[in-house]
Design a protein around this motif. Structure first.
Motif, PDB file in Angstrom:
ATOM      1  N   PHE A  96      30.773   6.056 -30.901  1.00 33.24           N
ATOM      2  CA  PHE A  96      29.547   6.685 -31.390  1.00 33.24           C
ATOM      3  C   PHE A  96      28.719   5.630 -32.141  1.00 33.24           C
ATOM      4  CE2 PHE A  96      31.366  11.293 -31.961  1.00 33.24           C
ATOM      5  CZ  PHE A  96      31.572  11.368 -30.591  1.00 33.24           C
ATOM      6  N   LEU A  97      27.425   5.765 -32.042  1.00 32.77           N
ATOM      7  CA  LEU A  97      26.521   4.886 -32.802  1.00 32.77           C
ATOM      8  C   LEU A  97      25.586   5.771 -33.621  1.00 32.77           C
ATOM      9  CD1 LEU A  97      25.262   2.029 -33.311  1.00 32.77           C
ATOM     10  CD2 LEU A  97      23.809   2.451 -31.327  1.00 32.77           C
ATOM     11  N   THR A  98      25.412   5.416 -34.898  1.00 36.80           N
ATOM     12  CA  THR A  98      24.480   6.173 -35.750  1.00 36.80           C
ATOM     13  C   THR A  98      23.433   5.205 -36.281  1.00 36.80           C
ATOM     14  OG1 THR A  98      26.278   7.639 -36.381  1.00 36.80           O
ATOM     15  CG2 THR A  98      24.299   7.720 -37.750  1.00 36.80           C
ATOM     16  N   ILE A  99      22.182   5.611 -36.181  1.00 37.34           N
ATOM     17  CA  ILE A  99      21.094   4.771 -36.696  1.00 37.34           C
ATOM     18  C   ILE A  99      20.302   5.593 -37.712  1.00 37.34           C
ATOM     19  CG2 ILE A  99      19.070   3.390 -36.125  1.00 37.34           C
ATOM     20  CD1 ILE A  99      20.182   3.270 -33.245  1.00 37.34           C
ATOM     21  N   TYR A 100      20.203   5.059 -38.913  1.00 35.02           N
ATOM     22  CA  TYR A 100      19.434   5.732 -39.966  1.00 35.02           C
ATOM     23  C   TYR A 100      18.075   5.040 -40.056  1.00 35.02           C
ATOM     24  CZ  TYR A 100      24.091   7.359 -41.282  1.00 35.02           C
ATOM     25  OH  TYR A 100      25.350   7.898 -41.269  1.00 35.02           O
ATOM     26  N   TYR A 101      17.024   5.738 -39.692  1.00 32.85           N
ATOM     27  CA  TYR A 101      15.666   5.201 -39.838  1.00 32.85           C
ATOM     28  C   TYR A 101      15.164   5.553 -41.236  1.00 32.85           C
ATOM     29  CZ  TYR A 101      15.383   3.973 -34.917  1.00 32.85           C
ATOM     30  OH  TYR A 101      15.600   3.386 -33.691  1.00 32.85           O
ATOM     31  N   LEU A 102      14.698   4.535 -41.945  1.00 28.96           N
ATOM     32  CA  LEU A 102      14.326   4.740 -43.349  1.00 28.96           C
ATOM     33  C   LEU A 102      12.856   5.156 -43.458  1.00 28.96           C
ATOM     34  CD1 LEU A 102      16.168   1.564 -44.738  1.00 28.96           C
ATOM     35  CD2 LEU A 102      17.084   3.855 -44.428  1.00 28.96           C
ATOM     36  N   ASP A 103      12.522   6.253 -42.805  1.00 19.77           N
ATOM     37  CA  ASP A 103      11.155   6.778 -42.868  1.00 19.77           C
ATOM     38  C   ASP A 103      11.194   8.244 -42.445  1.00 19.77           C
ATOM     39  OD1 ASP A 103       8.440   6.870 -43.212  1.00 19.77           O
ATOM     40  OD2 ASP A 103       8.028   5.052 -42.040  1.00 19.77           O
ATOM     41  N   THR A 104      10.051   8.900 -42.577  1.00 23.66           N
ATOM     42  CA  THR A 104      10.012  10.320 -42.202  1.00 23.66           C
ATOM     43  C   THR A 104       9.335  10.491 -40.847  1.00 23.66           C
ATOM     44  OG1 THR A 104       7.892  10.630 -43.274  1.00 23.66           O
ATOM     45  CG2 THR A 104       9.856  11.045 -44.626  1.00 23.66           C
ATOM     46  N   LEU A 105       9.658  11.612 -40.190  1.00 20.05           N
ATOM     47  CA  LEU A 105       9.023  11.915 -38.898  1.00 20.05           C
ATOM     48  C   LEU A 105       7.514  11.982 -39.038  1.00 20.05           C
ATOM     49  CD1 LEU A 105      11.200  14.764 -37.318  1.00 20.05           C
ATOM     50  CD2 LEU A 105      11.181  12.341 -36.800  1.00 20.05           C
ATOM     51  N   ARG A 106       7.091  12.543 -40.160  1.00 18.32           N
ATOM     52  CA  ARG A 106       5.659  12.761 -40.377  1.00 18.32           C
ATOM     53  C   ARG A 106       4.904  11.425 -40.429  1.00 18.32           C
ATOM     54  NH1 ARG A 106       3.310  16.426 -45.295  1.00 18.32           N
ATOM     55  NH2 ARG A 106       1.131  16.299 -44.670  1.00 18.32           N
ATOM     56  N   ASN A 107       5.521  10.476 -41.122  1.00 16.92           N
ATOM     57  CA  ASN A 107       4.862   9.159 -41.241  1.00 16.92           C
ATOM     58  C   ASN A 107       4.736   8.471 -39.886  1.00 16.92           C
ATOM     59  OD1 ASN A 107       4.383   9.187 -43.917  1.00 16.92           O
ATOM     60  ND2 ASN A 107       6.179   7.970 -44.501  1.00 16.92           N
ATOM     61  N   ILE A 108       5.776   8.571 -39.097  1.00 15.71           N
ATOM     62  CA  ILE A 108       5.773   7.838 -37.812  1.00 15.71           C
ATOM     63  C   ILE A 108       5.000   8.625 -36.741  1.00 15.71           C
ATOM     64  CG2 ILE A 108       7.241   6.687 -36.093  1.00 15.71           C
ATOM     65  CD1 ILE A 108       9.562   6.979 -38.137  1.00 15.71           C
ATOM     66  N   GLY A 109       5.118   9.933 -36.789  1.00 15.82           N
ATOM     67  CA  GLY A 109       4.475  10.787 -35.765  1.00 15.82           C
ATOM     68  C   GLY A 109       5.556  11.465 -34.948  1.00 15.82           C
ATOM     69  N   GLU A 110       5.586  12.807 -35.017  1.00 17.16           N
ATOM     70  CA  GLU A 110       6.700  13.551 -34.416  1.00 17.16           C
ATOM     71  C   GLU A 110       6.768  13.366 -32.904  1.00 17.16           C
ATOM     72  OE1 GLU A 110       8.722  17.956 -34.920  1.00 17.16           O
ATOM     73  OE2 GLU A 110       6.989  17.389 -36.123  1.00 17.16           O
ATOM     74  N   LYS A 119       5.692  10.911 -31.030  1.00 16.65           N
ATOM     75  CA  LYS A 119       6.154   9.545 -30.700  1.00 16.65           C
ATOM     76  C   LYS A 119       7.663   9.426 -30.923  1.00 16.65           C
ATOM     77  CE  LYS A 119       5.856   4.736 -32.177  1.00 16.65           C
ATOM     78  NZ  LYS A 119       6.171   4.193 -30.859  1.00 16.65           N
ATOM     79  N   VAL A 120       8.133   9.929 -32.062  1.00 17.32           N
ATOM     80  CA  VAL A 120       9.559   9.814 -32.366  1.00 17.32           C
ATOM     81  C   VAL A 120      10.384  10.525 -31.294  1.00 17.32           C
ATOM     82  CG1 VAL A 120      11.375  10.523 -33.983  1.00 17.32           C
ATOM     83  CG2 VAL A 120       9.291   9.480 -34.849  1.00 17.32           C
ATOM     84  N   HIS A 121       9.979  11.732 -30.939  1.00 17.93           N
ATOM     85  CA  HIS A 121      10.740  12.499 -29.937  1.00 17.93           C
ATOM     86  C   HIS A 121      10.838  11.730 -28.617  1.00 17.93           C
ATOM     87  CE1 HIS A 121      10.279  16.716 -31.958  1.00 17.93           C
ATOM     88  NE2 HIS A 121      11.057  15.886 -32.614  1.00 17.93           N
ATOM     89  N   ARG A 122       9.724  11.210 -28.154  1.00 11.58           N
ATOM     90  CA  ARG A 122       9.701  10.492 -26.881  1.00 11.58           C
ATOM     91  C   ARG A 122      10.501   9.181 -26.976  1.00 11.58           C
ATOM     92  NH1 ARG A 122       3.985  10.066 -25.781  1.00 11.58           N
ATOM     93  NH2 ARG A 122       4.120   8.093 -26.909  1.00 11.58           N
TER      94      ARG A 122
END
Lengths: 180, 218
Positions: free
Chosen positions: A90-104, A106-109
């Motif tokens: 398993f690999l886990t990646i913690y992105y240090l930002d919020t969905l709102r800041n990046i754009g929901e 874009k993040v989903h895609r």
């Protein structure tokens, strides 16, 4: 002596002209092209698969390979931390930002795209978990294979990748199925 | 140490300490001693004989092997001019490497050109008709040494670059990928930089010929 002095002056003039051409024409032109290319690498619809082919690996345990791979995938501008579980693959990646800041959207895609890419390149990767402030998304190999191809590594050439991966991500209904 | 021994040492003070020079020094000292004894036997006082003996040889420059009477400042000016010429070519050849982000190499060659240029202009200000003995063998030796140093540098840097660029395939099981002209250029530039520095030994290698051209013949 005089002939040589004239030659030196000619050489110095050539040097100054060559320096100005490189510094003020070629480098800015290359930089603009590189910036445009880098911008395309941060978007799953325009990302260049050939840019990450050298990170093909049989095992999830190679931490530097994982980090370098995600540096060349979309969302690469978001600071992140990795956690590898080599026993379960398993690999886990913690992105240090919020969905709102990046754009929901874009993040989903991009998360779908990054998951296909990582699983196509890392043979024994079974699951990826993406953590954001206030949201977590899990992608399993089974889910990705059912949506794209059961032999993900066969997708790893530019034409097939464009046709079978990137073109599907234009469809927002296709992307949203991963988040139901 | 007797006075003639000291005098002999002083005569050879600026000469290279080779076995041939040592033999010549011993021979000169023997000749001076013989001359002093001869003068004493002719009735001269010892102190007077020593002065006369010293006066018989004022310099050994013209009997050292390889020494030639040279327009020294013309020679030096021509050396700096040659270095400036080849340095300018090297600077021009370094400019394309800026594109591949090899900026330090271009900066170093640029400042080298400035240094050679200033040295050349300074050298031109000196009296170009001044003459002095210069040892041609020394410049031939210097030329050989510079070529050897450059060759070692070239081999070491080429082997190192090859090991780093292509050996990683063995060390990390990750092959180098040359995917286009830029990727090719970024590999080629690592070989190109050591190769173009060959201009410096070529420039220094021409010094012995320039020394011969600046010999005072009369």
């Amino acid at each position: 002596m005089d002939k040589r002095n004239k030659l030196i002056i000619v050489l110095l003039i050539i040097g100054v002209l060559a320096f100005c051409t490189v510094q003020f024409i070629i480098i800015p032109h290359n930089k603009a092209k590189q910036d445009e290319y880098n911008a395309r690498q941060n978007d799953s619809l325009t990302h260049d698969i050939e840019n990450i082919l050298s990170y093909k690996s049989a095992y999830i345990g190679d931490a530097s390979n994982n980090a370098n791979l995600f540096t060349r995938l979309p969302l690469n501008s978001v600071p992140r931390k990795f956690k590898i579980d080599p026993d379960d693959c398993f690999l886990t990646i913690y992105y240090l930002d919020t969905l709102r800041n990046i754009g929901e959207t874009k993040v989903h895609r991009d998360l779908v795209y990054n998951s296909v890419s990582a699983m196509a390149l890392i043979d024994n990767l079974k699951q990826i978990t993406y953590g954001f402030s206030g949201a977590t998304f899990i992608f399993t190999r089974e889910e990705i294979e059912n949506s794209f191809d059961h032999d993900l590594s066969s997708l790893l050439n530019k034409e097939t990748w464009n046709e079978k991966v990137q073109s599907k991500l234009h469809d927002s209904d296709f992307v949203s199925r991963f988040y139901e | 140490m007797d006075e003639l021994k000291k005098y002999t040492e002083a005569l050879f003070a600026h000469q290279p300490q080779t076995s041939k020079v040592q033999d010549l020094k011993d021979e000169i000292y023997g000749n001076l001693l013989a001359k002093k004894q001869d003068l004493i036997s002719q009735g001269y006082a010892e102190s007077e004989a020593i002065v006369k003996t010293k006066d018989s040889i004022l310099s050994v420059d013209n009997i050292i092997e390889g020494n030639q009477l040279t327009y020294i400042n013309r020679f030096k000016t021509e050396c700096w001019q040659t270095l400036l010429l080849y340095g300018s070519v090297l600077w021009i050849l370094s400019i394309p490497t800026i594109i591949m982000a090899r900026i330090p190499f271009s900066i170093i060659t640029f400042f080298t050109v400035i240094f050679f240029g200033i040295s050349y202009l300074n050298s031109k200000k000196n009296n170009q008709d001044e003459v002095a003995f210069v040892n041609g063998n020394r410049y031939k030796k210097m030329s050989r040494t510079v070529w050897i140093i450059w060759f070692i540098f070239f081999v070491v840097s080429t082997v190192t670059v090859t090991a780093v660029m292509f050996g990683s395939n063995i060390w990390f099981a990750r092959p180098i990928r040359i995917t286009g002209p830029y990727a090719f250029a970024s590999v080629a530039v690592r070989y190109y930089i050591p190769a173009v520095t060959v201009l410096l030994p070529i420039a220094i290698g021409s010094f012995p010929k320039m020394l011969a051209n600046n010999e005072r013949k009369d």
